[in-house]
Design a protein around this motif. Structure first.
Motif, PDB file in Angstrom:
ATOM      1  N   GLU A 172       0.973  -1.178  -0.041  1.00  0.00           N
ATOM      2  CA  GLU A 172       0.086   0.043   0.086  1.00  0.00           C
ATOM      3  C   GLU A 172       1.025   1.256  -0.120  1.00  0.00           C
ATOM      4  N   SER A 173       1.833   1.144   0.697  1.00  0.00           N
ATOM      5  CA  SER A 173       2.847   2.347   0.778  1.00  0.00           C
ATOM      6  C   SER A 173       3.433   2.626  -0.449  1.00  0.00           C
ATOM      7  N   SER A 174       3.738   1.558  -1.414  1.00  0.00           N
ATOM      8  CA  SER A 174       4.382   1.866  -2.725  1.00  0.00           C
ATOM      9  C   SER A 174       3.530   2.390  -3.636  1.00  0.00           C
ATOM     10  N   LEU A 175       2.191   1.921  -3.350  1.00  0.00           N
ATOM     11  CA  LEU A 175       1.101   2.514  -4.426  1.00  0.00           C
ATOM     12  C   LEU A 175       0.526   4.000  -4.228  1.00  0.00           C
ATOM     13  N   LEU A 176       0.937   4.581  -2.831  1.00  0.00           N
ATOM     14  CA  LEU A 176       0.887   5.928  -2.556  1.00  0.00           C
ATOM     15  C   LEU A 176       1.960   6.391  -3.305  1.00  0.00           C
ATOM     16  N   ALA A 177       3.101   6.032  -3.318  1.00  0.00           N
ATOM     17  CA  ALA A 177       4.339   6.590  -3.832  1.00  0.00           C
ATOM     18  C   ALA A 177       4.300   6.618  -5.346  1.00  0.00           C
ATOM     19  N   VAL A 178       3.566   5.770  -5.960  1.00  0.00           N
ATOM     20  CA  VAL A 178       3.246   5.665  -7.601  1.00  0.00           C
ATOM     21  C   VAL A 178       2.197   6.859  -7.713  1.00  0.00           C
ATOM     22  N   ASP A 179       1.194   7.213  -6.947  1.00  0.00           N
ATOM     23  CA  ASP A 179       0.323   8.192  -6.912  1.00  0.00           C
ATOM     24  C   ASP A 179       1.144   9.532  -6.894  1.00  0.00           C
ATOM     25  N   TRP A 180       1.990   9.596  -6.022  1.00  0.00           N
ATOM     26  CA  TRP A 180       2.694  10.921  -5.829  1.00  0.00           C
ATOM     27  C   TRP A 180       3.424  11.195  -6.886  1.00  0.00           C
ATOM     28  N   ALA A 181       4.067  10.206  -7.392  1.00  0.00           N
ATOM     29  CA  ALA A 181       5.198  10.243  -8.613  1.00  0.00           C
ATOM     30  C   ALA A 181       4.819  10.518 -10.058  1.00  0.00           C
ATOM     31  N   VAL A 182       3.350   9.847  -9.900  1.00  0.00           N
ATOM     32  CA  VAL A 182       2.694  10.427 -11.402  1.00  0.00           C
ATOM     33  C   VAL A 182       2.188  11.746 -11.393  1.00  0.00           C
ATOM     34  N   ASP A 183       1.784  12.276 -10.162  1.00  0.00           N
ATOM     35  CA  ASP A 183       1.544  13.854 -10.412  1.00  0.00           C
ATOM     36  C   ASP A 183       2.978  14.668 -10.402  1.00  0.00           C
ATOM     37  N   GLU A 184       4.079  14.242  -9.880  1.00  0.00           N
ATOM     38  CA  GLU A 184       5.340  14.887  -9.842  1.00  0.00           C
ATOM     39  C   GLU A 184       5.818  14.701 -11.442  1.00  0.00           C
ATOM     40  N   ALA A 185       5.557  13.527 -12.116  1.00  0.00           N
ATOM     41  CA  ALA A 185       6.295  13.636 -13.216  1.00  0.00           C
ATOM     42  C   ALA A 185       5.298  14.584 -14.211  1.00  0.00           C
ATOM     43  N   ALA A 186       4.051  14.408 -13.869  1.00  0.00           N
ATOM     44  CA  ALA A 186       3.096  15.344 -14.932  1.00  0.00           C
ATOM     45  C   ALA A 186       3.455  16.813 -14.713  1.00  0.00           C
ATOM     46  N   ARG A 187       3.864  17.356 -13.422  1.00  0.00           N
ATOM     47  CA  ARG A 187       4.167  18.787 -13.222  1.00  0.00           C
ATOM     48  C   ARG A 187       5.386  19.185 -13.969  1.00  0.00           C
ATOM     49  N   HIS A 188       6.475  18.267 -13.853  1.00  0.00           N
ATOM     50  CA  HIS A 188       7.674  18.415 -14.477  1.00  0.00           C
ATOM     51  C   HIS A 188       7.707  18.065 -15.871  1.00  0.00           C
ATOM     52  N   GLY A 189       6.892  17.519 -16.462  1.00  0.00           N
ATOM     53  CA  GLY A 189       6.955  16.827 -18.039  1.00  0.00           C
ATOM     54  C   GLY A 189       7.971  15.781 -18.025  1.00  0.00           C
ATOM     55  N   LEU A 190       8.043  14.890 -17.003  1.00  0.00           N
ATOM     56  CA  LEU A 190       9.074  14.249 -16.943  1.00  0.00           C
ATOM     57  C   LEU A 190       8.417  12.591 -17.358  1.00  0.00           C
ATOM     58  N   PRO A 191       9.205  11.689 -17.749  1.00  0.00           N
ATOM     59  CA  PRO A 191       8.746  10.137 -18.040  1.00  0.00           C
ATOM     60  C   PRO A 191       8.813   9.695 -16.569  1.00  0.00           C
ATOM     61  N   LEU A 192       8.105   8.406 -16.385  1.00  0.00           N
ATOM     62  CA  LEU A 192       7.959   7.891 -15.202  1.00  0.00           C
ATOM     63  C   LEU A 192       8.485   6.521 -15.306  1.00  0.00           C
ATOM     64  N   ARG A 193       9.610   5.940 -14.572  1.00  0.00           N
ATOM     65  CA  ARG A 193      10.083   4.541 -14.482  1.00  0.00           C
ATOM     66  C   ARG A 193       9.799   3.853 -13.358  1.00  0.00           C
ATOM     67  N   LEU A 194       9.015   2.906 -13.460  1.00  0.00           N
ATOM     68  CA  LEU A 194       8.587   1.992 -12.243  1.00  0.00           C
ATOM     69  C   LEU A 194       9.564   0.727 -12.103  1.00  0.00           C
ATOM     70  N   VAL A 195      10.258   0.567 -11.050  1.00  0.00           N
ATOM     71  CA  VAL A 195      11.251  -0.427 -10.835  1.00  0.00           C
ATOM     72  C   VAL A 195      10.915  -1.324  -9.724  1.00  0.00           C
ATOM     73  N   HIS A 196      10.682  -2.775 -10.081  1.00  0.00           N
ATOM     74  CA  HIS A 196      10.562  -3.747  -8.995  1.00  0.00           C
ATOM     75  C   HIS A 196      11.741  -4.615  -8.827  1.00  0.00           C
ATOM     76  N   ALA A 197      12.353  -4.701  -7.761  1.00  0.00           N
ATOM     77  CA  ALA A 197      13.525  -5.575  -7.358  1.00  0.00           C
ATOM     78  C   ALA A 197      12.942  -6.953  -7.153  1.00  0.00           C
ATOM     79  N   SER A 198      13.478  -7.848  -7.630  1.00  0.00           N
ATOM     80  CA  SER A 198      13.095  -9.419  -7.195  1.00  0.00           C
ATOM     81  C   SER A 198      14.130 -10.268  -7.438  1.00  0.00           C
ATOM     82  N   LEU A 199      14.364 -11.335  -6.357  1.00  0.00           N
ATOM     83  CA  LEU A 199      15.312 -12.218  -6.495  1.00  0.00           C
ATOM     84  C   LEU A 199      14.779 -13.529  -6.543  1.00  0.00           C
ATOM     85  N   TRP A 200      13.663 -13.683  -7.340  1.00  0.00           N
ATOM     86  CA  TRP A 200      12.920 -14.884  -7.552  1.00  0.00           C
ATOM     87  C   TRP A 200      14.175 -15.633  -8.078  1.00  0.00           C
TER      88      TRP A 200
END
Length: 300
Positions: free
Chosen positions: A13-41
């Protein structure tokens, strides 16, 4: 090439809030958004990636996490360019590498599987303490992330390198159309006369004590003037206020975070030092702030 805004996602849930915040931030600055998930599966399941129907459970989970986060981002703002990928490595090293070519890194307060009562997750803390780009840890409740206060607060310290934090804060305020408040904490070298811990000094002139108490406040005000000089020149449209407040810096800034939508502090990065490099003030804010915290590094 525009540097992306990078968000660490893990499905919590915490990272989903981070995504929401980051989308708004990217839109304000006209930036591309990169989502990264680290997995050691791959390491744990001892298999390589498969594109068949019987894919390993870890791979399926990792791909589902990034896909759902990307969908969430696109639904929030379809105009933001979103990319997402899974990296077969630990979260800290993955985000630190991504931060070497990022406008900023964004994380949640704590990740999936961490103790619910934990103030700040180990990944967020370590990344904030080691990254060479600004790191934003998205604190606060979802209802508090919409900019209701309309204010960015920046802590002004002693180091001249802290002007990077002030410039970052000014850009954030300008992009949002919010006010900027610069806060400088100061401490009196003498006790107040009515303080229960005060001690009278034989022969001490009260006027000298008053002068001694006033000098730190004047120095704090001068520090604010110096720190904000570039802001007036580079961001003339930003509504700037300044506050010199007596008290411990961590307490002063924590109180200021209650009336802010983003609080910004600087952090030193010593060349050749690879441990955690995070001052006590930034550490306190990352654990207790009432709003998102941006840590802006500078080399010393």
């Amino acid at each position: 090439m525009e540097l992306p805004l990078v968000v660490g996602v893990d499905g919590s849930e915490s990272s989903l809030l981070a995504v929401d915040w980051a989308v708004d931030e990217a839109a304000r600055h006209g930036l591309p958004l990169r989502l990264v998930h680290a997995s050691l599966w791959e390491r744990y399941e001892r298999v390589g990636p498969s594109f068949g129907a019987n894919r390993p459970a870890g791979e399926v989970m990792a791909q589902n996490i990034v896909a759902s986060c990307a969908e969430r981002a696109q639904l929030r703002d379809p105009h933001v360019k979103v990319s997402a990928n899974v990296v077969a490595a630990d979260a800290v090293s993955t985000l630190l590498r991504a931060g070497s070519e990022a406008f900023a890194l964004v994380t949640g307060v704590r990740g999936r599987g961490e103790v619910a009562g934990l103030l700040l997750g180990s990944v967020s803390l370590t990344v904030a303490a080691r990254a060479m780009c600004p790191v934003v840890v998205v604190r606060g409740e979802e209802r508090d992330l919409g900019g209701s206060a309309g204010r960015v607060v920046v802590g002004v310290g002693d180091s001249t390198g802290g002007t990077g934090a002030v410039r970052f804060a000014a850009r954030e305020a300008e992009a949002r159309g919010w006010a900027l408040t610069a806060v400088r904490a100061w401490r009196s070298p003498v006790h107040e006369p009515d303080s229960p811990t005060a001690e009278s000094v034989p022969g001490e002139d009260p006027r000298l004590a008053a002068d001694a108490a006033g000098a730190p406040e004047e120095q704090a005000s001068a520090n604010l003037d110096d720190a904000l000089r570039e802001v007036a020149r580079e961001s003339p449209g930003v509504d700037v206020s300044r506050r010199a407040v007596e008290g411990p810096a961590h307490r002063v800034l924590l109180e200021a975070s209650a009336d802010a939508d983003l609080i910004v502090v600087g952090a030193q990065r010593r060349h050749g030092h690879f441990g955690l490099q995070l001052g006590s003030v930034a550490h306190a804010l990352l654990h207790h702030s009432a709003c998102p915290v941006a840590v802006v590094p500078h080399r010393v």
